[in-house]
Design a protein around this motif. Sequence first.
Motif, PDB file in Angstrom:
ATOM      1  N   ARG A 190      24.730 -22.342 -15.781  1.00  0.00           N
ATOM      2  CA  ARG A 190      26.113 -22.493 -16.241  1.00  0.00           C
ATOM      3  C   ARG A 190      26.827 -21.147 -16.382  1.00  0.00           C
ATOM      4  NH1 ARG A 190      23.782 -26.628 -19.527  1.00  0.00           N
ATOM      5  NH2 ARG A 190      23.718 -25.243 -21.352  1.00  0.00           N
ATOM      6  N   LEU A 191      26.071 -20.069 -16.459  1.00  0.00           N
ATOM      7  CA  LEU A 191      26.665 -18.741 -16.594  1.00  0.00           C
ATOM      8  C   LEU A 191      26.952 -18.081 -15.250  1.00  0.00           C
ATOM      9  CD1 LEU A 191      24.391 -17.456 -19.484  1.00  0.00           C
ATOM     10  CD2 LEU A 191      26.840 -17.967 -19.659  1.00  0.00           C
ATOM     11  N   LEU A 192      26.571 -18.731 -14.157  1.00  0.00           N
ATOM     12  CA  LEU A 192      26.690 -18.142 -12.829  1.00  0.00           C
ATOM     13  C   LEU A 192      27.976 -18.550 -12.140  1.00  0.00           C
ATOM     14  CD1 LEU A 192      23.060 -18.895 -11.556  1.00  0.00           C
ATOM     15  CD2 LEU A 192      23.882 -16.802 -12.699  1.00  0.00           C
ATOM     16  N   ALA A 193      28.533 -17.631 -11.345  1.00  0.00           N
ATOM     17  CA  ALA A 193      29.631 -17.982 -10.454  1.00  0.00           C
ATOM     18  C   ALA A 193      29.079 -18.850  -9.325  1.00  0.00           C
ATOM     19  CB  ALA A 193      30.265 -16.717  -9.881  1.00  0.00           C
ATOM     20  N   GLU A 194      29.931 -19.634  -8.728  1.00  0.00           N
ATOM     21  CA  GLU A 194      29.485 -20.558  -7.678  1.00  0.00           C
ATOM     22  C   GLU A 194      28.832 -19.827  -6.513  1.00  0.00           C
ATOM     23  OE1 GLU A 194      31.317 -24.146  -4.860  1.00  0.00           O
ATOM     24  OE2 GLU A 194      32.577 -23.125  -6.327  1.00  0.00           O
ATOM     25  N   ASP A 195      29.370 -18.650  -6.174  1.00  0.00           N
ATOM     26  CA  ASP A 195      28.853 -17.893  -5.029  1.00  0.00           C
ATOM     27  C   ASP A 195      27.957 -16.735  -5.470  1.00  0.00           C
ATOM     28  OD1 ASP A 195      30.818 -16.411  -6.205  1.00  0.00           O
ATOM     29  OD2 ASP A 195      31.787 -15.802  -4.343  1.00  0.00           O
ATOM     30  N   VAL A 196      27.286 -16.886  -6.614  1.00  0.00           N
ATOM     31  CA  VAL A 196      26.422 -15.833  -7.142  1.00  0.00           C
ATOM     32  C   VAL A 196      25.409 -15.377  -6.098  1.00  0.00           C
ATOM     33  CG1 VAL A 196      24.782 -17.487  -8.114  1.00  0.00           C
ATOM     34  CG2 VAL A 196      24.938 -15.185  -9.092  1.00  0.00           C
ATOM     35  N   LEU A 197      25.075 -14.094  -6.149  1.00  0.00           N
ATOM     36  CA  LEU A 197      24.088 -13.524  -5.238  1.00  0.00           C
ATOM     37  C   LEU A 197      23.053 -12.745  -6.039  1.00  0.00           C
ATOM     38  CD1 LEU A 197      24.646 -11.764  -1.871  1.00  0.00           C
ATOM     39  CD2 LEU A 197      23.310 -10.622  -3.626  1.00  0.00           C
ATOM     40  N   MET A 198      21.783 -12.972  -5.733  1.00  0.00           N
ATOM     41  CA  MET A 198      20.703 -12.170  -6.302  1.00  0.00           C
ATOM     42  C   MET A 198      20.060 -11.373  -5.175  1.00  0.00           C
ATOM     43  SD  MET A 198      17.086 -13.265  -8.095  1.00  0.00           S
ATOM     44  CE  MET A 198      17.757 -13.889  -9.639  1.00  0.00           C
ATOM     45  N   ASP A 236      22.472 -23.062  -6.902  1.00  0.00           N
ATOM     46  CA  ASP A 236      21.260 -23.861  -6.706  1.00  0.00           C
ATOM     47  C   ASP A 236      20.096 -22.998  -6.238  1.00  0.00           C
ATOM     48  OD1 ASP A 236      22.519 -26.178  -7.508  1.00  0.00           O
ATOM     49  OD2 ASP A 236      23.044 -26.806  -5.471  1.00  0.00           O
ATOM     50  N   ASN A 237      20.321 -22.145  -5.242  1.00  0.00           N
ATOM     51  CA  ASN A 237      19.251 -21.280  -4.745  1.00  0.00           C
ATOM     52  C   ASN A 237      18.794 -20.309  -5.825  1.00  0.00           C
ATOM     53  OD1 ASN A 237      19.223 -22.383  -2.141  1.00  0.00           O
ATOM     54  ND2 ASN A 237      20.861 -21.030  -1.446  1.00  0.00           N
ATOM     55  N   TYR A 238      19.740 -19.770  -6.570  1.00  0.00           N
ATOM     56  CA  TYR A 238      19.428 -18.843  -7.656  1.00  0.00           C
ATOM     57  C   TYR A 238      18.555 -19.531  -8.704  1.00  0.00           C
ATOM     58  CZ  TYR A 238      20.598 -15.150 -11.133  1.00  0.00           C
ATOM     59  OH  TYR A 238      20.564 -14.131 -12.060  1.00  0.00           O
ATOM     60  N   SER A 239      18.971 -20.715  -9.144  1.00  0.00           N
ATOM     61  CA  SER A 239      18.236 -21.405 -10.204  1.00  0.00           C
ATOM     62  C   SER A 239      16.863 -21.878  -9.719  1.00  0.00           C
ATOM     63  CB  SER A 239      19.050 -22.582 -10.743  1.00  0.00           C
ATOM     64  OG  SER A 239      19.375 -23.495  -9.719  1.00  0.00           O
ATOM     65  N   GLN A 240      16.760 -22.255  -8.448  1.00  0.00           N
ATOM     66  CA  GLN A 240      15.448 -22.632  -7.907  1.00  0.00           C
ATOM     67  C   GLN A 240      14.497 -21.448  -7.913  1.00  0.00           C
ATOM     68  OE1 GLN A 240      15.968 -24.463  -4.056  1.00  0.00           O
ATOM     69  NE2 GLN A 240      17.279 -26.084  -4.883  1.00  0.00           N
ATOM     70  N   PHE A 241      15.020 -20.266  -7.556  1.00  0.00           N
ATOM     71  CA  PHE A 241      14.184 -19.073  -7.592  1.00  0.00           C
ATOM     72  C   PHE A 241      13.751 -18.750  -9.015  1.00  0.00           C
ATOM     73  CE2 PHE A 241      13.790 -14.442  -8.114  1.00  0.00           C
ATOM     74  CZ  PHE A 241      12.686 -14.224  -7.296  1.00  0.00           C
ATOM     75  N   ALA A 293      13.692 -19.480 -21.056  1.00  0.00           N
ATOM     76  CA  ALA A 293      13.413 -20.095 -19.752  1.00  0.00           C
ATOM     77  C   ALA A 293      14.274 -21.344 -19.536  1.00  0.00           C
ATOM     78  CB  ALA A 293      11.924 -20.435 -19.622  1.00  0.00           C
ATOM     79  N   ASP A 294      15.523 -21.253 -19.959  1.00  0.00           N
ATOM     80  CA  ASP A 294      16.459 -22.377 -19.900  1.00  0.00           C
ATOM     81  C   ASP A 294      17.281 -22.264 -18.617  1.00  0.00           C
ATOM     82  OD1 ASP A 294      18.459 -24.267 -20.218  1.00  0.00           O
ATOM     83  OD2 ASP A 294      18.674 -23.901 -22.368  1.00  0.00           O
ATOM     84  N   ILE A 295      16.795 -22.874 -17.547  1.00  0.00           N
ATOM     85  CA  ILE A 295      17.426 -22.728 -16.236  1.00  0.00           C
ATOM     86  C   ILE A 295      18.810 -23.362 -16.210  1.00  0.00           C
ATOM     87  CG2 ILE A 295      17.242 -23.326 -13.791  1.00  0.00           C
ATOM     88  CD1 ILE A 295      14.214 -23.030 -14.087  1.00  0.00           C
ATOM     89  N   ASP A 296      18.972 -24.511 -16.846  1.00  0.00           N
ATOM     90  CA  ASP A 296      20.285 -25.158 -16.862  1.00  0.00           C
ATOM     91  C   ASP A 296      21.326 -24.261 -17.517  1.00  0.00           C
ATOM     92  OD1 ASP A 296      19.388 -27.397 -15.548  1.00  0.00           O
ATOM     93  OD2 ASP A 296      18.985 -28.519 -17.394  1.00  0.00           O
ATOM     94  N   ARG A 297      20.947 -23.613 -18.612  1.00  0.00           N
ATOM     95  CA  ARG A 297      21.879 -22.723 -19.306  1.00  0.00           C
ATOM     96  C   ARG A 297      22.173 -21.482 -18.473  1.00  0.00           C
ATOM     97  NH1 ARG A 297      21.028 -20.784 -25.597  1.00  0.00           N
ATOM     98  NH2 ARG A 297      23.088 -19.800 -25.885  1.00  0.00           N
TER      99      ARG A 297
END
Length: 230
Positions: free
Chosen positions: A130-138, A151-156, A123-127
Amino acid sequence: MDDFGRRIEPYRQELLAHDALLHLGQPGGAAIDRGSLRLAFVAAVQLLSARQRAALILCEVLAFSAAETADILSTSIASVNSSLQRARARLDRAGVLEDHVEEPSQAEQRACVERYMVAFENADIDRLKRLLAEDVLMEMPPMLNWFVGRDNYSQFMGWVFAKAGTRWRLVPVAANGQPGFAAYNLGDHGTFELHTLQLFTVTASGISRNTVFQDAEVFAMFDLAPTIDI
């Protein structure tokens, strides 16, 4: 949901070559090239209509004939040929050529997702971030929820861990030429219960897409156990 009343779903990786070999009668070699599969899904998600992407994947990637594709999609051969022609023209106009699809090697993609899995289990959100592209999409088909950007990805993900807990077990899977995993979280009865199937697109800049399935039919396609022991 597409205009056929169905959606493109993940296709279990180990079945791809097997099914294509049976269909094409090529016992001596792999019938599906990973690059063409990857290109087809890039096109399916980003460029093409539902009818066009279905025709492209069934005809160009899985090598079904126009007649077989028409039968699968409950439409006419003329409609399939028209959709395929439009799909090819759309790709040409967009300049999407297989030789131009640059991505890390399969081993590098799997290693990136394995690092993501470690971060997820902790559950390491910061880590994770760091593995995500800037424009990552979920995305979470068939729901309309989309989360774009780190930011939106990590908040979710923070909301997921708050709601579902931080005790997880992950089982590696692969589909559509992409690495992924089945996620199990600790349930009320002390066993880890199947939660989602997640597939990743990995680029040179990191994870650019995470497609999350929470569908019993998809789970059955991958023979995923409903629970696993601690």
